[in-house]
Design a protein around this motif. Structure first.
Motif, PDB file in Angstrom:
ATOM      1  N   ALA B   2      22.060  23.908  32.998  1.00 11.49           N
ATOM      2  CA  ALA B   2      23.636  24.365  33.106  1.00 11.49           C
ATOM      3  C   ALA B   2      23.975  24.633  34.522  1.00 11.49           C
ATOM      4  O   ALA B   2      23.385  25.062  35.271  1.00 11.49           O
ATOM      5  N   LYS B   3      25.240  24.306  34.634  1.00 15.46           N
ATOM      6  CA  LYS B   3      25.915  24.659  35.949  1.00 15.46           C
ATOM      7  C   LYS B   3      26.714  25.881  35.802  1.00 15.46           C
ATOM      8  O   LYS B   3      27.441  26.252  35.020  1.00 15.46           O
ATOM      9  N   ILE B   4      26.447  26.783  36.792  1.00 10.94           N
ATOM     10  CA  ILE B   4      27.162  27.972  37.022  1.00 10.94           C
ATOM     11  C   ILE B   4      27.952  28.122  38.281  1.00 10.94           C
ATOM     12  O   ILE B   4      27.400  27.896  39.522  1.00 10.94           O
ATOM     13  N   ILE B   5      29.452  28.275  38.148  1.00 12.32           N
ATOM     14  CA  ILE B   5      30.220  28.320  39.191  1.00 12.32           C
ATOM     15  C   ILE B   5      30.312  29.975  39.579  1.00 12.32           C
ATOM     16  O   ILE B   5      30.878  30.542  38.748  1.00 12.32           O
ATOM     17  N   LEU B   6      29.873  30.224  40.697  1.00 11.68           N
ATOM     18  CA  LEU B   6      29.712  31.499  40.957  1.00 11.68           C
ATOM     19  C   LEU B   6      31.210  31.916  41.482  1.00 11.68           C
ATOM     20  O   LEU B   6      32.027  31.220  41.983  1.00 11.68           O
ATOM     21  N   PRO B   7      31.360  33.539  41.473  1.00 12.52           N
ATOM     22  CA  PRO B   7      32.628  34.117  41.919  1.00 12.52           C
ATOM     23  C   PRO B   7      33.202  33.740  43.180  1.00 12.52           C
ATOM     24  O   PRO B   7      34.378  33.441  43.621  1.00 12.52           O
ATOM     25  N   ASP B   8      32.130  33.472  44.316  1.00  7.58           N
ATOM     26  CA  ASP B   8      32.670  32.656  45.592  1.00  7.58           C
ATOM     27  C   ASP B   8      32.832  31.271  45.552  1.00  7.58           C
ATOM     28  O   ASP B   8      33.089  30.534  46.578  1.00  7.58           O
ATOM     29  N   GLY B   9      32.854  30.519  44.263  1.00  5.26           N
ATOM     30  CA  GLY B   9      33.118  29.346  44.362  1.00  5.26           C
ATOM     31  C   GLY B   9      31.963  28.148  44.407  1.00  5.26           C
ATOM     32  O   GLY B   9      31.980  26.945  44.052  1.00  5.26           O
ATOM     33  N   LYS B  10      30.813  28.882  45.038  1.00  6.46           N
ATOM     34  CA  LYS B  10      29.440  28.124  44.954  1.00  6.46           C
ATOM     35  C   LYS B  10      28.954  27.833  43.772  1.00  6.46           C
ATOM     36  O   LYS B  10      29.219  28.490  42.786  1.00  6.46           O
ATOM     37  N   THR B  11      28.122  26.597  43.514  1.00 10.56           N
ATOM     38  CA  THR B  11      27.698  26.354  41.992  1.00 10.56           C
ATOM     39  C   THR B  11      26.179  26.346  42.382  1.00 10.56           C
ATOM     40  O   THR B  11      25.565  25.828  43.062  1.00 10.56           O
ATOM     41  N   ILE B  55      29.427  26.760  33.327  1.00  8.59           N
ATOM     42  CA  ILE B  55      30.303  28.374  33.085  1.00  8.59           C
ATOM     43  C   ILE B  55      30.837  28.631  34.239  1.00  8.59           C
ATOM     44  O   ILE B  55      30.122  28.394  35.601  1.00  8.59           O
ATOM     45  N   GLU B  56      31.878  29.184  34.384  1.00  7.18           N
ATOM     46  CA  GLU B  56      32.510  29.820  35.394  1.00  7.18           C
ATOM     47  C   GLU B  56      32.677  31.187  35.376  1.00  7.18           C
ATOM     48  O   GLU B  56      33.062  31.818  34.243  1.00  7.18           O
ATOM     49  N   LEU B  57      32.294  32.062  36.636  1.00  7.44           N
ATOM     50  CA  LEU B  57      32.313  33.387  36.639  1.00  7.44           C
ATOM     51  C   LEU B  57      33.511  33.598  37.421  1.00  7.44           C
ATOM     52  O   LEU B  57      33.396  33.337  38.736  1.00  7.44           O
ATOM     53  N   ILE B  58      34.479  34.080  36.893  1.00  9.37           N
ATOM     54  CA  ILE B  58      35.872  34.304  37.530  1.00  9.37           C
ATOM     55  C   ILE B  58      35.840  35.758  38.186  1.00  9.37           C
ATOM     56  O   ILE B  58      35.804  36.644  37.116  1.00  9.37           O
ATOM     57  N   PRO B  59      36.002  36.123  39.325  1.00  7.15           N
ATOM     58  CA  PRO B  59      36.159  37.347  39.860  1.00  7.15           C
ATOM     59  C   PRO B  59      37.362  38.019  39.321  1.00  7.15           C
ATOM     60  O   PRO B  59      38.446  37.560  39.242  1.00  7.15           O
ATOM     61  N   VAL B  60      37.248  39.276  38.987  1.00 10.15           N
ATOM     62  CA  VAL B  60      38.226  40.170  38.196  1.00 10.15           C
ATOM     63  C   VAL B  60      38.815  41.219  39.540  1.00 10.15           C
ATOM     64  O   VAL B  60      39.880  41.959  39.263  1.00 10.15           O
ATOM     65  N   ILE B  61      37.986  41.573  40.348  1.00 10.40           N
ATOM     66  CA  ILE B  61      37.982  42.721  41.168  1.00 10.40           C
ATOM     67  C   ILE B  61      39.054  42.325  42.493  1.00 10.40           C
ATOM     68  O   ILE B  61      38.812  41.521  42.928  1.00 10.40           O
ATOM     69  N   SER B  62      40.154  43.029  42.365  1.00 10.41           N
ATOM     70  CA  SER B  62      40.863  42.886  43.672  1.00 10.41           C
ATOM     71  C   SER B  62      40.892  44.124  44.602  1.00 10.41           C
ATOM     72  O   SER B  62      40.831  45.101  44.262  1.00 10.41           O
ATOM     73  N   GLY B  63      41.165  43.486  46.026  1.00  5.67           N
ATOM     74  CA  GLY B  63      41.020  44.562  47.178  1.00  5.67           C
ATOM     75  C   GLY B  63      41.827  45.577  46.988  1.00  5.67           C
ATOM     76  O   GLY B  63      42.491  46.275  46.059  1.00  5.67           O
ATOM     77  N   GLY B  64      42.141  45.964  48.399  1.00  2.00           N
ATOM     78  CA  GLY B  64      43.406  47.191  48.342  1.00  2.00           C
ATOM     79  C   GLY B  64      44.603  46.909  47.732  1.00  2.00           C
ATOM     80  O   GLY B  64      45.028  45.669  47.763  1.00  2.00           O
ATOM     81  N   SER B  65      45.208  47.955  47.046  1.00  3.73           N
ATOM     82  CA  SER B  65      46.235  47.975  46.358  1.00  3.73           C
ATOM     83  C   SER B  65      47.240  48.729  46.939  1.00  3.73           C
ATOM     84  O   SER B  65      47.037  49.783  47.225  1.00  3.73           O
ATOM     85  N   LEU B  66      48.418  48.397  47.155  1.00  3.86           N
ATOM     86  CA  LEU B  66      49.562  49.124  47.659  1.00  3.86           C
ATOM     87  C   LEU B  66      49.747  50.309  46.863  1.00  3.86           C
ATOM     88  O   LEU B  66      49.944  50.346  45.660  1.00  3.86           O
ATOM     89  N   GLU B  67      49.767  51.652  47.413  1.00  4.60           N
ATOM     90  CA  GLU B  67      50.160  52.816  46.532  1.00  4.60           C
ATOM     91  C   GLU B  67      51.638  52.823  46.641  1.00  4.60           C
ATOM     92  O   GLU B  67      52.374  52.992  47.596  1.00  4.60           O
ATOM     93  N   VAL B  68      52.269  52.898  45.514  1.00  6.02           N
ATOM     94  CA  VAL B  68      53.591  53.140  45.356  1.00  6.02           C
ATOM     95  C   VAL B  68      54.158  54.731  45.324  1.00  6.02           C
ATOM     96  O   VAL B  68      54.343  55.160  44.280  1.00  6.02           O
ATOM     97  N   SER B  69      54.068  55.345  46.374  1.00  2.00           N
ATOM     98  CA  SER B  69      54.287  56.786  46.419  1.00  2.00           C
ATOM     99  C   SER B  69      55.859  56.632  46.632  1.00  2.00           C
ATOM    100  O   SER B  69      56.501  55.421  46.890  1.00  2.00           O
TER     101      SER B  69
END
Lengths: 321, 71
Positions: B2-11, B55-69
């Motif tokens: 089976a082929k696994i595509i990792l979150p960084d795009g490597k297989t 199978i592709e493992l798609i990352p869902v966590i994004s980094g810094g997010s602007l705080e809308v104060s």
């Protein structure tokens, strides 16, 4: 794993709710969570005109999609910061979403009217991210004020908010903890700001986007280097795997206790330097910026301060929107 | 395999059948930080993958997010 409701094969497991759902019932769950956040934090009603801030990422495009699905009156706002190919792609995705929803997208051509964000950051001697933050906050409010929107909505999610709460507590930044809430009420020229996705995790939002075939920009902003936020998110996700529901409880219970008044007194405990001097924001305000006339925490707002570092022969940047 | 595509795009390739959760653990990927995708299907981590799967493992966590104060 089977769907808790219909026993079909599940597409997502939600250990924090001790559940798993098929596509249909996950989308129902998602919709209910957004409606619940809107209702319980009194964010807006169907009479309000909502300006949805979109960046081309999964959170903001999902937010626009679900608010449209729920029949709210929405318009997208995209700020073109001139970050090369990244901005071109993100803008195109926002335009595609506007077209598919049949809604208007407003675009602020910041990089053409003022300067690419990197140039502005260099001139103002600030980090790229903090410069971007000032510019975005400024236009979110300015466009809403000038175009008659009641509410500004952003795609902040449960992971963002829990990580932020953790970070503020780890540094005892109680003045920031005191301000953290998914609704900032309208005051003195500042429009109401809301975070309708605050009950949903990044994984749930990504799943919603995938199941609705929403194309979003997966890449991080090439100028973003906020590894601290990622570190806090990872810590919370590790705890969550071992102890499902902890992240949700940490953030939502904070909000409920705050709403009940159980956290009163936090603002009185401003951060204190080792020598005993208080730190934090300037007291009072908001004032009116002497340059652009919009609300400000001091005599001149942050936006006018940083754009003031640019070549004075340029047109005054804050007149462009 | 089976082929696994990792979150960084490597297989990478993995011998099936195997539970996805075990693969994620082996790769030190937190299961709440990715979507597990096979074609146009979302999978839960208890599903088994077979030798012909991709199978592709798609990352869902994004980094810094602007705080809308407000300011």
């Amino acid at each position: 794993m089977k769907c808790r409701i219909c026993r079909e094969t599940a597409v997502i497991a939600l250990p924090r709710h001790n559940s798993a759902f098929c596509k249909e019932h996950f989308l129902d769950f998602f919709k209910r969570q957004v409606q619940r956040a809107i209702r319980e934090f009194r964010m807006f009603s169907r009479k309000d005109r909502i300006l949805v801030c979109v960046s081309g990422g999964k959170d903001s495009l999902t937010l626009w999609h679900i608010l449209h699905e729920l029949n709210y009156d929405t318009t997208g706002l995209y700020i073109d910061l001139g970050i090369g190919e990244y901005s071109k792609r993100s803008r195109r995705l926002c335009e595609d979403m506007a077209k598919s929803l049949g809604r208007e997208l407003k675009v602020v051509e910041f990089s053409k009217a003022v300067a690419p964000i990197k140039d502005l950051a260099r001139a103002a001697k600030r980090t790229d991210c903090s410069t971007c933050g000032v510019v975005k906050r400024y236009y979110f409010n300015k466009v809403a004020l000038e175009e008659g929107y009641n509410v500004v909505a952003t795609g902040h999610n449960l992971d963002d908010e829990a990580a932020r709460l953790l970070g503020n507590l780890l540094r005892w930044q109680l003045e920031f903890v005191q301000k953290q809430y998914p609704v900032l009420e309208e005051e003195k020229g500042l429009k109401r700001k809301v975070k309708p996705l605050c009950r949903l995790t990044e994984q749930e939002i990504a799943a919603y986007a995938f199941l609705n075939r929403i194309t979003y920009l997966r890449d991080e902003c090439p100028m973003s280097h906020d590894s601290t936020s990622l570190l806090y998110k990872e810590a919370l996700n590790r705890i969550e795997l071992q102890s499902p529901g902890t992240k949700h409880f940490f953030y939502l219970q904070f909000l409920y206790r705050k709403r009940k008044g159980n956290l009163k007194g936090l603002s009185e405990n401003a951060a204190v330097e080792p020598d005993g001097a208080e730190t934090g924001d300037s007291k009072g305000g908001p004032f009116q910026c002497r340059v652009c006339g919009l609300p400000s925490s001091g005599q001149i707002c942050s936006f006018c301060k940083i754009t003031g570092y640019l070549d004075k022969s340029d047109q005054t940047p804050y007149e462009h929107a | 395999m089976a082929k696994i595509i990792l979150p960084d795009g490597k297989t990478i390739e993995v011998k099936g059948p195997r539970e996805i959760r075990a693969i994620l653990r082996r790769l030190n990927i937190l299961e709440n930080t990715v979507l597990i995708v096979r074609g146009d299907e979302l999978l839960t981590p208890d599903r088994m993958i077979e030798d012909d799967d991709t199978i592709e493992l798609i990352p869902v966590i994004s980094g810094g997010s602007l705080e809308v104060s407000h300011l």
